[in-house]
Motif scaffolding. Structure first.
Motif, short mmCIF file in Angstrom:
data_model
loop_
_atom_site.label_atom_id
_atom_site.label_comp_id
_atom_site.label_asym_id
_atom_site.label_seq_id
_atom_site.Cartn_x
_atom_site.Cartn_y
_atom_site.Cartn_z
N ALA A 84 1.24 -1.18 -0.59
CA ALA A 84 0.01 -0.11 -0.07
C ALA A 84 0.95 1.21 -0.19
O ALA A 84 1.76 1.07 0.62
N ASN A 160 5.37 17.07 -1.13
CA ASN A 160 4.11 15.87 -1.66
C ASN A 160 3.65 17.43 -2.93
O ASN A 160 2.69 18.16 -2.31
N SER A 224 -4.06 4.69 -5.57
CA SER A 224 -4.80 5.14 -5.06
C SER A 224 -5.45 6.60 -5.61
O SER A 224 -6.89 6.22 -5.74
C1 PLP Z 1 -0.56 12.98 -0.03
C2 PLP Z 1 -0.61 11.24 0.83
N1 PLP Z 1 0.09 10.25 0.89
C3 PLP Z 1 -0.13 8.79 0.73
C4 PLP Z 1 -1.25 8.06 1.28
C5 PLP Z 1 -1.79 6.96 0.81
O1 PLP Z 1 -2.19 6.40 0.32
P1 PLP Z 1 -2.77 5.02 0.45
O2 PLP Z 1 -3.91 5.44 1.39
O3 PLP Z 1 -3.73 4.86 -0.94
O4 PLP Z 1 -2.04 3.96 0.99
C6 PLP Z 1 -2.30 9.00 0.97
C7 PLP Z 1 -3.23 9.41 1.49
O5 PLP Z 1 -5.18 9.95 1.43
C8 PLP Z 1 -1.86 10.45 0.41
O6 PLP Z 1 -2.91 11.37 0.22
#
Ligand code: PLP
Length: 374
Positions: A84, A160, A224
């Protein structure tokens, strides 16, 4: 070990699967396995023939090559397949940080980008994106980054882009400058690129941190958000430095060991058609963003304002409410409308996050305005 509650996930756990009007999801509209296979022009036989044995810890060569081919200058050896995307954050922080390390995090941000390092015992520092409401833009302060790098000497900087929750996207030159500043100061850069591919209004996609020549940028990717396939739980890290990669893999033996074989198979299909998935999701987000702009003209929405996202599937809506958390619970319980308090993400306490990537967004937005009218 005591950990902070994951406020965003706990809020969604209460309402995501029961309240009918979702305004805050960060993922894009999803599809069935069948629809994905149709999009790729392949039948379901390959999935049926997928053996359910263990896979390689780093990920099978086929899926790693498929992922690497979506980047410039990334090879299959640089990729670690995950169970994940969230696992990638957990593994990278635990493998690469020590208690008392200084970590600089771009804020607001998805909870675990700050909290996992905090649980390890790192000294957390925040670099804030600034809302310029007059110009209607988010601003990244490069001088501030440079100063914090010089004075703090952090072990890691976490960013990010496209950014959840603001929808901010740096310019191409700004992104290059950020990467060279951080790596030149000897810090690792963790680049969460979960929303890459969702650049709006014809903006171009930034180069990936995984492509950076320094090899000191650890990059998180996954299916995702931009691909709209969160139920696959598919993600990956790109790490060019072999020693860092081995450190992360050493931690993976204690979490998932390896990714599920069907996930590897479906991931290699999904990345082949990702441009089409991105295009459809960008169109959906742009349509929903225009709908928000229109809705904000309604008298019932006096006191609300937002900053239009440049990229990604999320944006912040600034409300006139005194107690946003209480209001969000009331809206979900009494009206079935889900809006995430942005303070969970370290944002302005008066804001909520909008998630623009879902097909049902307009109906939920209509309902929200109707409730505001009453
Ligand atoms: C910036 C960011 N990184 C990582 C994730 C984690 O993704 P996942 O929930 O598919 O593991 C999210 C989920 O909202 C996210 O917004």
């Amino acid at each position: 070990m005591k950990i902070k509650p994951f406020a965003t996930e706990e809020f969604f756990a209460d309402y995501e699967f029961s309240a009918p009007y979702m305004l805050s999801a960060s993922d894009c509209e999803s599809m069935t396995i069948e629809a994905l296979m149709q999009c790729a022009g392949v039948g379901l036989d390959g999935l049926g023939a997928c053996s359910l044995q263990y896979t390689e810890s780093q990920g099978g060569r086929v899926v790693r090559e498929a992922i690497a081919s979506t980047y410039d200058a990334v090879s299959a050896d640089d990729v670690i397949m995950l169970n994940a995307p969230q696992e990638g954050i957990y593994l990278a922080m635990n493998a690469l940080l020590e208690p008392r390390d200084r970590v600089l995090v771009l804020t607001p941000c998805y909870d675990s980008l700050v909290q996992v390092a905090e649980h390890i015992g790192c000294e957390m520092h925040r670099l804030h994106l600034i809302a310029d409401h007059h110009a209607g833009v988010w601003v990244f302060d490069m001088a501030q980054l440079e100063e914090r790098l010089r004075t703090l000497k952090p072990r890691m900087v976490i960013v990010n882009f496209p950014h959840n929750p603001t929808g901010y996207l740096p310019g191409v030159d700004e992104w290059e400058e950020m990467q060279s500043l951080v790596t030149r100061h000897g810090a690792l850069l963790f680049s969460d690129e979960m929303y890459r591919g969702l650049e709006l209004g014809g903006r171009s996609m930034l180069s990936s941190g995984g492509e950076h020549h320094s090899g000191r940028v650890i990059t998180l990717g996954g299916l995702s958000k931009s691909h709209g396939l969160p139920g696959l739980r598919s993600g990956w890290l790109v790490i060019k430095d072999q020693r860092l990669r081995e450190q992360v893999l050493a931690w993976k033996h204690y979490t998932s060991i390896c990714a599920p074989a069907p996930v590897e198979y479906l991931t290699s299909i999904a990345v082949q058609v990702q441009e089409r998935l991105f295009e459809a999701n960008r169109a959906l987000i742009e349509g929903n963003a225009a709908y928000v702009e229109e809705g904000l003209q309604d008298d019932a929405m006096n006191g609300f304002r937002w900053i239009m996202p440049l990229a990604g599937s999320t944006a912040l809506l600034f409300s006139p409410w005194q107690d946003v958390e209480a209001k969000a619970h009331e809206l979900a319980r009494e009206h079935g409308v889900v809006v995430l308090p942005a303070k969970f993400l370290g944002a302005d306490a008066g804001a909520v996050r909008l998630g623009l990537g879902r097909a049902g967004f307009k109906e939920a937005w209509d309902k929200f305005i109707e409730v505001m009218k009453s």
